[in-house]
Write a protein that holds these residues in place. Sequence first.
Motif, PDB file in Angstrom:
ATOM      1  N   VAL A  82    -160.037  -4.105  -2.194  1.00 56.34           N
ATOM      2  CA  VAL A  82    -159.652  -5.382  -1.561  1.00 56.34           C
ATOM      3  C   VAL A  82    -160.830  -6.130  -0.932  1.00 56.34           C
ATOM      4  CG1 VAL A  82    -157.238  -4.727  -1.205  1.00 56.34           C
ATOM      5  CG2 VAL A  82    -158.885  -4.295   0.611  1.00 56.34           C
ATOM      6  N   THR A  83    -161.937  -5.439  -0.645  1.00 51.61           N
ATOM      7  CA  THR A  83    -163.101  -6.134  -0.060  1.00 51.61           C
ATOM      8  C   THR A  83    -164.207  -6.366  -1.094  1.00 51.61           C
ATOM      9  OG1 THR A  83    -164.195  -4.064   0.619  1.00 51.61           O
ATOM     10  CG2 THR A  83    -162.682  -5.096   2.214  1.00 51.61           C
ATOM     11  N   GLY A  84    -164.239  -5.511  -2.145  1.00 54.47           N
ATOM     12  CA  GLY A  84    -165.294  -5.621  -3.146  1.00 54.47           C
ATOM     13  C   GLY A  84    -166.549  -4.862  -2.775  1.00 54.47           C
ATOM     14  N   TYR A  85    -166.484  -4.145  -1.651  1.00 55.00           N
ATOM     15  CA  TYR A  85    -167.647  -3.397  -1.156  1.00 55.00           C
ATOM     16  C   TYR A  85    -167.221  -2.009  -0.674  1.00 55.00           C
ATOM     17  CZ  TYR A  85    -169.820  -8.020  -1.038  1.00 55.00           C
ATOM     18  OH  TYR A  85    -170.298  -9.260  -1.393  1.00 55.00           O
ATOM     19  N   ILE A  86    -168.187  -1.103  -0.578  1.00 55.09           N
ATOM     20  CA  ILE A  86    -167.923   0.206   0.046  1.00 55.09           C
ATOM     21  C   ILE A  86    -167.797  -0.041   1.545  1.00 55.09           C
ATOM     22  CG2 ILE A  86    -168.923   2.453   0.584  1.00 55.09           C
ATOM     23  CD1 ILE A  86    -170.094   2.403  -2.288  1.00 55.09           C
ATOM     24  N   GLN A  87    -166.703   0.442   2.110  1.00 54.43           N
ATOM     25  CA  GLN A  87    -166.422   0.223   3.533  1.00 54.43           C
ATOM     26  C   GLN A  87    -165.862   1.503   4.151  1.00 54.43           C
ATOM     27  OE1 GLN A  87    -167.293  -2.523   4.875  1.00 54.43           O
ATOM     28  NE2 GLN A  87    -166.913  -4.289   3.570  1.00 54.43           N
ATOM     29  N   ASP A  88    -165.962   1.578   5.489  1.00 52.72           N
ATOM     30  CA  ASP A  88    -165.319   2.650   6.244  1.00 52.72           C
ATOM     31  C   ASP A  88    -163.879   2.215   6.507  1.00 52.72           C
ATOM     32  OD1 ASP A  88    -164.421   4.549   7.996  1.00 52.72           O
ATOM     33  OD2 ASP A  88    -166.120   4.429   9.375  1.00 52.72           O
ATOM     34  N   VAL A  89    -162.942   2.888   5.847  1.00 53.61           N
ATOM     35  CA  VAL A  89    -161.530   2.475   5.914  1.00 53.61           C
ATOM     36  C   VAL A  89    -160.990   2.524   7.341  1.00 53.61           C
ATOM     37  CG1 VAL A  89    -160.487   4.765   5.481  1.00 53.61           C
ATOM     38  CG2 VAL A  89    -159.324   2.685   4.675  1.00 53.61           C
ATOM     39  N   ARG A  90    -161.602   3.343   8.201  1.00 49.76           N
ATOM     40  CA  ARG A  90    -161.101   3.474   9.584  1.00 49.76           C
ATOM     41  C   ARG A  90    -161.156   2.155  10.346  1.00 49.76           C
ATOM     42  NH1 ARG A  90    -164.789   8.532  11.175  1.00 49.76           N
ATOM     43  NH2 ARG A  90    -166.266   7.126  10.147  1.00 49.76           N
ATOM     44  N   ALA A  91    -162.065   1.286   9.958  1.00 52.61           N
ATOM     45  CA  ALA A  91    -162.184  -0.020  10.628  1.00 52.61           C
ATOM     46  C   ALA A  91    -161.032  -0.952  10.255  1.00 52.61           C
ATOM     47  CB  ALA A  91    -163.519  -0.658  10.263  1.00 52.61           C
ATOM     48  N   TYR A  92    -160.253  -0.571   9.230  1.00 55.96           N
ATOM     49  CA  TYR A  92    -159.181  -1.442   8.734  1.00 55.96           C
ATOM     50  C   TYR A  92    -157.796  -0.866   8.957  1.00 55.96           C
ATOM     51  CZ  TYR A  92    -163.032  -3.849   6.384  1.00 55.96           C
ATOM     52  OH  TYR A  92    -164.186  -4.530   6.118  1.00 55.96           O
ATOM     53  N   LEU A  93    -157.727   0.338   9.525  1.00 58.44           N
ATOM     54  CA  LEU A  93    -156.427   0.975   9.712  1.00 58.44           C
ATOM     55  C   LEU A  93    -155.779   0.502  11.010  1.00 58.44           C
ATOM     56  CD1 LEU A  93    -157.235   4.615   8.554  1.00 58.44           C
ATOM     57  CD2 LEU A  93    -155.828   2.950   7.357  1.00 58.44           C
ATOM     58  N   LEU A 101    -157.298  16.696  11.740  1.00 60.04           N
ATOM     59  CA  LEU A 101    -158.041  15.683  10.981  1.00 60.04           C
ATOM     60  C   LEU A 101    -157.971  14.329  11.679  1.00 60.04           C
ATOM     61  CD1 LEU A 101    -156.772  16.589   7.405  1.00 60.04           C
ATOM     62  CD2 LEU A 101    -159.070  17.014   8.287  1.00 60.04           C
ATOM     63  N   GLY A 102    -159.068  13.598  11.608  1.00 57.74           N
ATOM     64  CA  GLY A 102    -159.131  12.280  12.245  1.00 57.74           C
ATOM     65  C   GLY A 102    -158.435  11.197  11.433  1.00 57.74           C
ATOM     66  N   LYS A 103    -158.362  10.015  12.015  1.00 57.94           N
ATOM     67  CA  LYS A 103    -157.750   8.842  11.392  1.00 57.94           C
ATOM     68  C   LYS A 103    -158.476   8.497  10.077  1.00 57.94           C
ATOM     69  CE  LYS A 103    -158.562   4.678  13.142  1.00 57.94           C
ATOM     70  NZ  LYS A 103    -158.518   3.440  13.954  1.00 57.94           N
ATOM     71  N   GLY A 104    -157.702   8.246   9.029  1.00 55.56           N
ATOM     72  CA  GLY A 104    -158.299   7.829   7.762  1.00 55.56           C
ATOM     73  C   GLY A 104    -158.912   8.946   6.946  1.00 55.56           C
ATOM     74  N   VAL A 105    -158.782  10.192   7.430  1.00 60.56           N
ATOM     75  CA  VAL A 105    -159.345  11.346   6.712  1.00 60.56           C
ATOM     76  C   VAL A 105    -158.222  12.042   5.950  1.00 60.56           C
ATOM     77  CG1 VAL A 105    -160.563  13.550   6.932  1.00 60.56           C
ATOM     78  CG2 VAL A 105    -161.152  11.656   8.444  1.00 60.56           C
ATOM     79  N   VAL A 106    -158.398  12.182   4.634  1.00 60.90           N
ATOM     80  CA  VAL A 106    -157.386  12.821   3.795  1.00 60.90           C
ATOM     81  C   VAL A 106    -158.010  13.997   3.044  1.00 60.90           C
ATOM     82  CG1 VAL A 106    -155.942  10.760   3.600  1.00 60.90           C
ATOM     83  CG2 VAL A 106    -157.784  11.117   1.955  1.00 60.90           C
ATOM     84  N   SER A 107    -157.195  14.675   2.233  1.00 60.10           N
ATOM     85  CA  SER A 107    -157.658  15.924   1.609  1.00 60.10           C
ATOM     86  C   SER A 107    -158.882  15.733   0.708  1.00 60.10           C
ATOM     87  CB  SER A 107    -156.521  16.582   0.818  1.00 60.10           C
ATOM     88  OG  SER A 107    -156.068  15.719  -0.201  1.00 60.10           O
ATOM     89  N   LYS A 108    -159.000  14.595   0.055  1.00 63.51           N
ATOM     90  CA  LYS A 108    -160.174  14.341  -0.800  1.00 63.51           C
ATOM     91  C   LYS A 108    -161.449  14.376   0.047  1.00 63.51           C
ATOM     92  CE  LYS A 108    -161.994  13.068  -4.811  1.00 63.51           C
ATOM     93  NZ  LYS A 108    -161.309  12.017  -5.550  1.00 63.51           N
ATOM     94  N   ASP A 109    -161.358  13.864   1.267  1.00 64.45           N
ATOM     95  CA  ASP A 109    -162.516  13.898   2.175  1.00 64.45           C
ATOM     96  C   ASP A 109    -162.855  15.334   2.556  1.00 64.45           C
ATOM     97  OD1 ASP A 109    -162.787  10.996   2.410  1.00 64.45           O
ATOM     98  OD2 ASP A 109    -160.926  11.085   3.550  1.00 64.45           O
ATOM     99  N   ILE A 110    -161.825  16.165   2.751  1.00 69.52           N
ATOM    100  CA  ILE A 110    -162.055  17.571   3.115  1.00 69.52           C
ATOM    101  C   ILE A 110    -162.877  18.262   2.034  1.00 69.52           C
ATOM    102  CG2 ILE A 110    -160.992  19.837   3.548  1.00 69.52           C
ATOM    103  CD1 ILE A 110    -158.521  18.391   4.632  1.00 69.52           C
ATOM    104  N   ILE A 111    -162.447  18.111   0.772  1.00 78.54           N
ATOM    105  CA  ILE A 111    -163.132  18.843  -0.299  1.00 78.54           C
ATOM    106  C   ILE A 111    -164.521  18.257  -0.585  1.00 78.54           C
ATOM    107  CG2 ILE A 111    -161.978  17.619  -2.218  1.00 78.54           C
ATOM    108  CD1 ILE A 111    -162.914  21.394  -2.090  1.00 78.54           C
ATOM    109  N   LEU A 112    -164.670  16.949  -0.493  1.00 75.53           N
ATOM    110  CA  LEU A 112    -166.005  16.355  -0.675  1.00 75.53           C
ATOM    111  C   LEU A 112    -166.946  16.795   0.453  1.00 75.53           C
ATOM    112  CD1 LEU A 112    -165.158  12.715  -1.883  1.00 75.53           C
ATOM    113  CD2 LEU A 112    -166.268  14.508  -3.216  1.00 75.53           C
ATOM    114  N   TYR A 113    -166.401  16.943   1.641  1.00 78.83           N
ATOM    115  CA  TYR A 113    -167.183  17.426   2.795  1.00 78.83           C
ATOM    116  C   TYR A 113    -167.656  18.862   2.548  1.00 78.83           C
ATOM    117  CZ  TYR A 113    -167.959  19.123   7.617  1.00 78.83           C
ATOM    118  OH  TYR A 113    -168.486  19.703   8.759  1.00 78.83           O
ATOM    119  N   ILE A 114    -166.724  19.731   2.122  1.00 81.14           N
ATOM    120  CA  ILE A 114    -167.082  21.141   1.865  1.00 81.14           C
ATOM    121  C   ILE A 114    -168.184  21.216   0.805  1.00 81.14           C
ATOM    122  CG2 ILE A 114    -166.268  23.355   0.930  1.00 81.14           C
ATOM    123  CD1 ILE A 114    -163.460  22.650   2.077  1.00 81.14           C
TER     124      ILE A 114
END
Length: 467
Positions: A456-467, A175-188
Amino acid sequence: MKAKTLFDKIWDSHVVYSQEGYPDVLYIDTHFIHEVTSPQAFAGLRKRGLPVFRTQRTRATADHNVPTKNQHLPISDALSRLQVETLEKNCKEFGVELYGLGHPYQGIVHVIGPELGITQPNMTIVCGDSHTSTHGAFGTIAFGIGTSEVEQVLATQCILQYKPKRMKIEINGKLGKGVVSKDIILYIISKISASGGVGYAVEYAGSAIRSLSMEARMTICNMSIEMGARCGLIAPDEVTFEYIKGREFAPKGEAWDRAVAHWKTLASDEGAEYDKVLVFDAEDITPMITYGTNPGMGMKITDRIPTSEELKDVSEVTSFKKSLQYMGLDEGTQMIGKKIDYVFIGSCTNSRIEDLRMVADFIKGKKKAEGVEVLIIPGSKQVELQAKKEGLDQIFKEAGFDLREPGCSACLGMNEDKVPAGKYCVSTSNRNFEGRQGPGARTFLASPLTAAIAAVTGYIQDVRAYL
């Protein structure tokens, strides 16, 4: 001897009676009940003069209707109070153990079962709640049942069920950076749709699944129901055994050694046949988010919402357009940069201590965005106490996040924690149906990390840009 799947091994060993053309009579090891789907079942027993057949195999808790503030006070909402009081009365009358408000074991039914060691491999588990599939992470057959079936299990400790088909979903790779199990199941689910698992028991396998913690595996099995599957399960391994060992109701001493020896035999045999096999590459999975009004309407956070012309199934166009109209979104647009009003971190999908640690670790030293309300709801009293013990409550407080007491909370509009009409909520829960989080509420399903960056930003963001 024919090679068997994990599902077949458990199912076949629990069949009490089978006849061609009829449902199997399936023995149930553990029956969880709560305040919403049990009152009519108890009323049915009372009417027929029947006791609960095996009280020691029935566990009750209050979770759906409970407030998440001031749980030591009487419940102010009349309907919620009635449901919780009715559960208390029924459990007392029928001799069922109840983890009610104020009890150290109280919490969301699918959080407390595993953390107390009640949930173990090779079990059949039912509850009048669709997300019972959560327990499948331990190598159990666990599924939700209706109220009449709750009565059936209370009266007989068995249930009539047709055996579902078997599907294997394999996720291999890293799994890539910032990808967790919730992402796996939403992807499937985004790949196979909200009905792609109908009629199947789904076994999750592959190196990416094996690399996950028990809490992460529970998140995946929890949302099996969101693809229409009867249940989801993962073969038990050393990660499973390590998680269960020493918990309150786990086997001890020699009983533990015997149990583990048997649990090790449960994995699907080499050459076992499935009715359907799907294979995905872990490296293709990124942080995910939903844009519509069913969990299948999800996408990679960096993608754009599809257009009507891009839909594979022409019959979906009407519901797709209706969904976007409800959500106030346009076809072909990006989700990144979308302003949000609420963040909800909780539910039986993502309210365990690992989820809270993940969020606290990310937001430490940060503050929530102005105008965003953030609810953090632990899945149980034990999770709440652990969070306080580790000082996570202070991190949340300093960030302006509202850490409350355990319950289903804003996952569903059945208690006081509702998202107001028209407002946008990034939620770690499991459903984004119209009005699910309150009449007119608009829900984006995402992982705890994606929810934290939105907070923390108030917007939908790609968390990978902040890790």
